[in-house]
Design an enzyme around this catalytic site. Structure first.
Site, PDB file in Angstrom:
ATOM      1  N   GLU A   6       0.761  -9.975  -1.479  1.00 50.61           N
ATOM      2  CA  GLU A   6      -0.608 -10.451  -1.681  1.00 50.61           C
ATOM      3  C   GLU A   6      -0.970 -10.526  -3.162  1.00 50.61           C
ATOM      4  O   GLU A   6      -1.730 -11.421  -3.574  1.00 50.61           O
ATOM      5  CB  GLU A   6      -1.595  -9.560  -0.925  1.00 50.61           C
ATOM      6  CG  GLU A   6      -1.516  -9.770   0.583  1.00 50.61           C
ATOM      7  CD  GLU A   6      -2.390  -8.808   1.362  1.00 50.61           C
ATOM      8  OE1 GLU A   6      -3.310  -9.271   2.047  1.00 50.61           O
ATOM      9  OE2 GLU A   6      -2.151  -7.576   1.279  1.00 50.61           O
ATOM     10  N   GLY A  55       0.813  -5.701   0.526  1.00 53.52           N
ATOM     11  CA  GLY A  55      -0.028  -5.889  -0.649  1.00 53.52           C
ATOM     12  C   GLY A  55       0.733  -6.359  -1.871  1.00 53.52           C
ATOM     13  O   GLY A  55       0.147  -6.980  -2.766  1.00 53.52           O
ATOM     14  N   ALA A 109       0.823  -1.210   0.000  1.00 50.06           N
ATOM     15  CA  ALA A 109       0.000   0.000   0.000  1.00 50.06           C
ATOM     16  C   ALA A 109       0.856   1.259   0.000  1.00 50.06           C
ATOM     17  O   ALA A 109       1.936   1.299   0.607  1.00 50.06           O
ATOM     18  CB  ALA A 109      -0.922   0.008   1.212  1.00 50.06           C
ATOM     19  N   GLU A 120       2.054  -5.882   7.765  1.00 47.03           N
ATOM     20  CA  GLU A 120       0.993  -4.914   8.054  1.00 47.03           C
ATOM     21  C   GLU A 120       0.767  -4.666   9.545  1.00 47.03           C
ATOM     22  O   GLU A 120       0.444  -3.535   9.950  1.00 47.03           O
ATOM     23  CB  GLU A 120      -0.332  -5.378   7.414  1.00 47.03           C
ATOM     24  CG  GLU A 120      -0.399  -5.184   5.903  1.00 47.03           C
ATOM     25  CD  GLU A 120       0.106  -6.379   5.121  1.00 47.03           C
ATOM     26  OE1 GLU A 120      -0.218  -6.480   3.930  1.00 47.03           O
ATOM     27  OE2 GLU A 120       0.819  -7.230   5.710  1.00 47.03           O
TER      28      GLU A 120
END
Length: 276
Positions: A120, A117, A72, A140
């Site tokens: 991910e 992310g 992010a 995170e």
């Protein structure tokens, strides 16, 4: 045939007579940090690819020298209000869901940092190829959030619940060799050759029936985690989708004639490429 730029941060290229789509994360100055714009562009690109039956295999790569994707964009999010966070969430979910929902085999070519992310995105792929310089992690919890792009669900399915819990709770960064040992990635490329290695795997996949590839992926995804009887019914439905297709006929004929198949699933697309 889907090809070109999506927004400022995503490029789709077509290789191998169009059979392979290369989805390129192209925000190098920010190491592909997932901004609102990148998320929206990724969702648009994956939706377009999902609707293109001519794509046999998709490979996700990066133009950033030091990273696949660092997750992010926390600089963008620094001044987010609660309403901003609420507005951003559907965009973020659509980006990760778009990769996960791609109907063809998807390979991630990971070099440098694949964090939060970014990892991910790789987890949403079917196969992860990593450079020896790759660094993997879901950090995170160290910044007050949780993996929200599928990490809490996809990582346990890949490495088991306890190992996933340890990695998520600790937020630690895992170097490539250890990542391979733990099952966080599937194979390591020679140094500096991760894109070439991923495309090599994609070529091997794309030589096979595109109808069969998609049916096999559907069976793998839908059958995983359920009871065996249900999984076998999922497999049977996927088998029927292939067994009564033109690709099945061509595959049997090519085998008996001792030649390479000319898959009908690709034929229309090849004529388009030739014309252009």
């Amino acid at each position: 045939m889907i090809e070109g730029r999506f927004g400022d941060s995503i490029i789709v290229r077509r290789l191998e007579r169009g059979r392979i789509a290369e989805l390129v994360l192209d925000r190098p100055h920010a190491m592909n940090a997932v901004s609102m714009e990148l998320g929206a562009s990724l969702a648009a690109a994956t939706a377009a690819l999902a609707g293109d039956p001519s794509v046999g295999v998709t490979v996700i790569t990066s133009t950033a020298e030091r990273a696949f994707c660092v997750g992010a964009d926390l600089k963008e999010r620094r001044n987010y209000t609660e309403s901003d966070r609420a507005r951003a969430r559907p965009v973020s979910r659509a980006a990760y869901a778009g990769v996960l929902a791609l109907p063809m085999p998807v390979i991630a070519a990971v070099h440098g940092y694949a964090l939060g992310g970014g990892y991910e995105l790789a987890l949403s792929c079917d196969v992860i190829v990593a450079d020896p310089d790759a660094v993997i992690g879901l950090p995170e919890t160290a910044v007050g959030v949780i993996p929200g792009g599928g990490g809490t669900q996809l990582l346990p399915r890949r490495v088991g619940a306890a190992r996933a819990a340890h990695l998520i709770f600790s937020g630690r960064r895992v170097p490539a060799v250890e990542a391979l040992e733990l099952g966080l990635v599937d194979t390591l490329s020679p140094a500096g050759e991760v894109r070439a290695a991923a495309l090599g795997i994609a070529r091997a996949y794309a030589a096979n029936s595109p109808v069969a590839l998609r049916a096999a992926k559907r069976a793998l995804r839908l059958g995983h985690g359920g009871d065996l009887a249900t999984g076998l019914e999922v497999e049977d439905a996927a088998w029927h989708a292939v067994a009564f297709s033109a690709d099945w006929v061509e595959g049997v004929e090519a085998f008996n004639e001792k030649r390479q198949p000319n898959w009908p699933g690709y034929r229309d697309m090849e004529s388009i490429v030739t014309e252009h």
